[in-house]
Write a protein that holds these residues in place. Structure first.
Motif, PDB file in Angstrom:
ATOM      1  N   ILE A 146       0.831  -1.200   0.000  1.00  0.00           N
ATOM      2  CA  ILE A 146       0.000   0.000   0.000  1.00  0.00           C
ATOM      3  C   ILE A 146       0.866   1.250   0.000  1.00  0.00           C
ATOM      4  O   ILE A 146       0.623   2.191  -0.767  1.00  0.00           O
ATOM      5  N   GLN A 147       1.883   1.254   0.835  1.00  0.00           N
ATOM      6  CA  GLN A 147       2.779   2.411   0.913  1.00  0.00           C
ATOM      7  C   GLN A 147       3.483   2.653  -0.419  1.00  0.00           C
ATOM      8  O   GLN A 147       3.612   3.797  -0.875  1.00  0.00           O
ATOM      9  N   SER A 148       3.935   1.577  -1.033  1.00  0.00           N
ATOM     10  CA  SER A 148       4.620   1.689  -2.323  1.00  0.00           C
ATOM     11  C   SER A 148       3.673   2.194  -3.406  1.00  0.00           C
ATOM     12  O   SER A 148       4.032   3.065  -4.212  1.00  0.00           O
ATOM     13  N   SER A 149       2.445   1.667  -3.418  1.00  0.00           N
ATOM     14  CA  SER A 149       1.453   2.070  -4.415  1.00  0.00           C
ATOM     15  C   SER A 149       1.043   3.521  -4.234  1.00  0.00           C
ATOM     16  O   SER A 149       0.817   4.251  -5.216  1.00  0.00           O
ATOM     17  N   CYS A 150       0.952   3.954  -2.994  1.00  0.00           N
ATOM     18  CA  CYS A 150       0.509   5.320  -2.708  1.00  0.00           C
ATOM     19  C   CYS A 150       1.538   6.379  -3.132  1.00  0.00           C
ATOM     20  O   CYS A 150       1.194   7.553  -3.292  1.00  0.00           O
ATOM     21  N   LYS A 151       2.781   5.958  -3.312  1.00  0.00           N
ATOM     22  CA  LYS A 151       3.811   6.902  -3.735  1.00  0.00           C
ATOM     23  C   LYS A 151       3.521   7.490  -5.114  1.00  0.00           C
ATOM     24  O   LYS A 151       4.020   8.557  -5.459  1.00  0.00           O
TER      25      LYS A 151
ATOM     26  N   ILE B 210      -6.989  -5.751   1.379  1.00  0.00           N
ATOM     27  CA  ILE B 210      -6.273  -5.404   0.148  1.00  0.00           C
ATOM     28  C   ILE B 210      -5.151  -6.382  -0.162  1.00  0.00           C
ATOM     29  O   ILE B 210      -4.960  -6.784  -1.314  1.00  0.00           O
ATOM     30  N   GLN B 211      -4.393  -6.764   0.879  1.00  0.00           N
ATOM     31  CA  GLN B 211      -3.206  -7.606   0.713  1.00  0.00           C
ATOM     32  C   GLN B 211      -2.259  -6.982  -0.322  1.00  0.00           C
ATOM     33  O   GLN B 211      -1.855  -5.864  -0.128  1.00  0.00           O
ATOM     34  N   THR B 212      -1.968  -7.668  -1.430  1.00  0.00           N
ATOM     35  CA  THR B 212      -1.081  -7.085  -2.454  1.00  0.00           C
ATOM     36  C   THR B 212      -1.790  -7.056  -3.812  1.00  0.00           C
ATOM     37  O   THR B 212      -1.151  -7.209  -4.854  1.00  0.00           O
ATOM     38  N   SER B 213      -3.089  -6.851  -3.775  1.00  0.00           N
ATOM     39  CA  SER B 213      -3.887  -6.857  -4.997  1.00  0.00           C
ATOM     40  C   SER B 213      -4.162  -5.436  -5.511  1.00  0.00           C
ATOM     41  O   SER B 213      -4.836  -4.656  -4.834  1.00  0.00           O
ATOM     42  N   PRO B 214      -3.665  -5.086  -6.701  1.00  0.00           N
ATOM     43  CA  PRO B 214      -3.956  -3.772  -7.278  1.00  0.00           C
ATOM     44  C   PRO B 214      -5.458  -3.568  -7.483  1.00  0.00           C
ATOM     45  O   PRO B 214      -5.956  -2.446  -7.356  1.00  0.00           O
ATOM     46  N   LYS B 215      -6.160  -4.652  -7.784  1.00  0.00           N
ATOM     47  CA  LYS B 215      -7.600  -4.584  -7.979  1.00  0.00           C
ATOM     48  C   LYS B 215      -8.301  -4.199  -6.674  1.00  0.00           C
ATOM     49  O   LYS B 215      -9.124  -3.289  -6.646  1.00  0.00           O
ATOM     50  N   ARG B 216      -7.965  -4.898  -5.595  1.00  0.00           N
ATOM     51  CA  ARG B 216      -8.584  -4.617  -4.305  1.00  0.00           C
ATOM     52  C   ARG B 216      -8.186  -3.235  -3.805  1.00  0.00           C
ATOM     53  O   ARG B 216      -8.981  -2.544  -3.148  1.00  0.00           O
ATOM     54  N   LEU B 217      -6.979  -2.824  -4.115  1.00  0.00           N
ATOM     55  CA  LEU B 217      -6.515  -1.491  -3.710  1.00  0.00           C
ATOM     56  C   LEU B 217      -7.355  -0.412  -4.386  1.00  0.00           C
ATOM     57  O   LEU B 217      -7.814   0.535  -3.737  1.00  0.00           O
ATOM     58  N   ALA B 218      -7.553  -0.558  -5.700  1.00  0.00           N
ATOM     59  CA  ALA B 218      -8.349   0.418  -6.447  1.00  0.00           C
ATOM     60  C   ALA B 218      -9.801   0.408  -5.977  1.00  0.00           C
ATOM     61  O   ALA B 218     -10.426   1.465  -5.806  1.00  0.00           O
TER      62      ALA B 218
END
Length: 202
Positions: free
Chosen positions: A39-44, A63-71
């Motif tokens: 999440i921290q890396s994606s939020c950058k 969310i875990q490490t899922s870009p789909k769940r993050l979005a």
């Protein structure tokens, strides 16, 4: 006096809703370090990374490490913020002693926030359809819709805020509305960035 009382009441209600959200999120414990790092890396890559991490890290278990769940989570959180802001602005229409321009700006903002909620809801739906897409074309179609609806919601929020521009509008109403609209706008901008990142994973 009645105007001040209602303003204070609305402010307290808003703060309580934030505390409830924080309490609910805080109950989700034991998130893996890997999920938090993701999440921290994606939020950058977002416009407001600190807000992004603050808003989404509490949902790391989901969310875990899922870009789909993050979005999906980002747009869901944004929709929730938009709904509470819409309610706040709607309640302002009941206040007495407002300036004519304030009344007009508030009414216009209510319409813009109605549109925002509607468009973010559609974006949530389109992202879900992305998950069930059978091929690249279907995915691209639903993803494009999600990006369009989210971008349109951001425009609505900016339009609402612009309605309170000018010194004649200075005061607690302007400051209060703009603060909430700005927060929703930042959340929407971050969500759009994460949706765009998810689009590149298919």
């Amino acid at each position: 006096m009645a105007k001040q009382y209602l303003f204070v009441l609305l402010s307290i209600s808003y703060l309580l809703s934030l505390e409830l959200t924080a309490a609910t999120a805080a109950s989700q414990t034991g998130a893996s370090k890997k999920a938090i790092n993701f999440i921290q890396s994606s939020c950058k890559t977002t416009t407001y990374p600190a807000l992004c991490v603050h808003s989404l890290s509490v949902y790391a278990n989901d969310i875990q490490t899922s870009p789909k769940r993050l979005a999906e989570t980002a747009i869901a959180v944004t929709l929730s913020r938009a709904q509470s802001t819409k309610l706040f602005v709607s309640r302002l229409t009941r206040m007495k002693g407002l300036k004519k321009r304030e009344v007009e700006a508030i009414k216009d903002c209510v319409e813009e926030m109605n549109d925002t909620v509607d468009r973010l809801t559609k974006s949530v739906q389109e992202l879900k359809l992305c998950g069930s897409a059978k091929d690249q074309d279907q995915f691209a179609y639903h993803m494009s819709n999600a990006q369009t609806w989210t971008s349109a919601a951001l425009t609505d929020e900016n339009t609402c805020s612009d309605g309170f521009s000018g010194r004649v509008m200075d005061g607690r109403i302007k400051n209060s509305v703009r603060a909430r609209i700005m927060n929703v706008g930042h959340e929407t901008s971050n969500a759009l960035s994460l949706i765009n990142a998810f689009a590149k994973t298919y």
